[in-house]
Design a protein around this motif. Structure first.
Motif, mmCIF file in Angstrom:
data_model
loop_
_atom_site.group_PDB
_atom_site.id
_atom_site.type_symbol
_atom_site.label_atom_id
_atom_site.label_comp_id
_atom_site.label_asym_id
_atom_site.label_seq_id
_atom_site.Cartn_x
_atom_site.Cartn_y
_atom_site.Cartn_z
ATOM 1 N N UNK A 1 0.832 -1.305 -0.143
ATOM 2 C CA UNK A 1 0.066 -0.211 0.099
ATOM 3 C C UNK A 1 0.926 1.170 0.073
ATOM 4 N N UNK A 2 0.799 2.035 -1.080
ATOM 5 C CA UNK A 2 1.576 3.357 -1.020
ATOM 6 C C UNK A 2 0.425 4.269 -0.935
ATOM 7 N N UNK A 3 0.671 5.245 0.117
ATOM 8 C CA UNK A 3 -0.204 6.324 0.254
ATOM 9 C C UNK A 3 0.226 7.659 -0.155
ATOM 10 N N UNK B 1 2.633 13.568 -5.724
ATOM 11 C CA UNK B 1 3.069 12.129 -5.315
ATOM 12 C C UNK B 1 1.882 11.252 -5.828
ATOM 13 N N UNK B 2 0.731 11.721 -5.830
ATOM 14 C CA UNK B 2 -0.611 10.906 -6.309
ATOM 15 C C UNK B 2 -0.552 10.887 -8.008
ATOM 16 N N UNK B 3 -0.178 11.859 -8.616
ATOM 17 C CA UNK B 3 -0.041 11.734 -9.992
ATOM 18 C C UNK B 3 0.997 10.868 -10.470
ATOM 19 N N UNK B 4 2.131 10.810 -9.537
ATOM 20 C CA UNK B 4 3.247 9.853 -9.930
ATOM 21 C C UNK B 4 2.785 8.602 -9.824
ATOM 22 N N UNK B 5 2.122 8.158 -8.672
ATOM 23 C CA UNK B 5 1.447 6.858 -8.356
ATOM 24 C C UNK B 5 0.399 6.376 -9.580
ATOM 25 N N UNK B 6 -0.328 7.405 -9.858
ATOM 26 C CA UNK B 6 -1.387 7.116 -11.148
ATOM 27 C C UNK B 6 -0.396 6.802 -12.474
ATOM 28 N N UNK C 1 -4.350 -1.421 -7.901
ATOM 29 C CA UNK C 1 -5.580 -0.689 -7.659
ATOM 30 C C UNK C 1 -5.222 0.796 -7.145
ATOM 31 N N UNK C 2 -6.024 1.532 -7.720
ATOM 32 C CA UNK C 2 -6.163 3.105 -7.164
ATOM 33 C C UNK C 2 -7.205 3.113 -6.044
ATOM 34 N N UNK C 3 -7.003 3.373 -4.608
ATOM 35 C CA UNK C 3 -8.087 3.314 -3.624
ATOM 36 C C UNK C 3 -8.357 4.726 -3.219
ATOM 37 N N UNK C 4 -9.725 4.846 -2.979
ATOM 38 C CA UNK C 4 -9.938 6.333 -2.216
ATOM 39 C C UNK C 4 -9.475 6.049 -0.782
ATOM 40 N N UNK C 5 -9.467 7.277 -0.044
ATOM 41 C CA UNK C 5 -9.066 7.312 1.120
ATOM 42 C C UNK C 5 -10.151 6.479 2.153
ATOM 43 N N UNK C 6 -11.377 6.383 1.665
ATOM 44 C CA UNK C 6 -12.376 5.653 2.515
ATOM 45 C C UNK C 6 -12.042 4.084 2.327
ATOM 46 N N UNK C 7 -11.692 3.727 1.065
ATOM 47 C CA UNK C 7 -11.399 2.110 0.976
ATOM 48 C C UNK C 7 -10.235 1.758 1.552
ATOM 49 N N UNK D 1 -7.184 -0.624 6.214
ATOM 50 C CA UNK D 1 -6.143 -0.300 7.186
ATOM 51 C C UNK D 1 -6.732 0.676 8.312
ATOM 52 N N UNK D 2 -7.778 0.326 9.135
ATOM 53 C CA UNK D 2 -8.322 1.392 10.013
ATOM 54 C C UNK D 2 -7.466 1.971 10.963
#
Length: 87
Positions: free
Chosen positions: A43-45, A51-56, A71-77, A82-83
């Motif tokens: 999991x890369x946050x 950084x988000x654009x780099x991961x995309x 996969x690209x996950x939303x903050x909620x996912x 990982x609560x």
């Protein structure tokens, strides 16, 4: 103990990782000794828009090279998985 991942930015690293993941998944059968390989994922946050654009961008490259489980996950996912992680 170690890890194998395919979430890299260069084609050669992605291809080498795909080979390694395939090999380790068959290690016990091929070599005849247990490796206790267990695929769990990474999991890369992203903490910034850059950084988000780099991961995309990396995700697009990884999918093009046959990494089909990135996969690209939303903050909620992410919170569901990982609560304990706080943004």
């Amino acid at each position: 103990m170690g890890g194998v991942r395919a979430q890299f930015s260069t084609p050669v690293n992605i291809q080498m990782s795909r080979y390694s993941i395939d090999f380790f998944s068959k290690f016990d059968h091929v070599v005849g000794h247990p490796a206790d390989y267990r695929a769990h994922g990474y999991l890369f946050c992203a903490t910034t828009e850059r950084h988000l654009n780099y991961l995309k961008d990396n995700r697009v490259r990884q999918l093009a090279l046959g990494v089909n489980n990135v996969e690209l996950l939303s903050p909620a996912e992410i919170s569901e998985i990982v609560p304990q992680l706080r943004g």
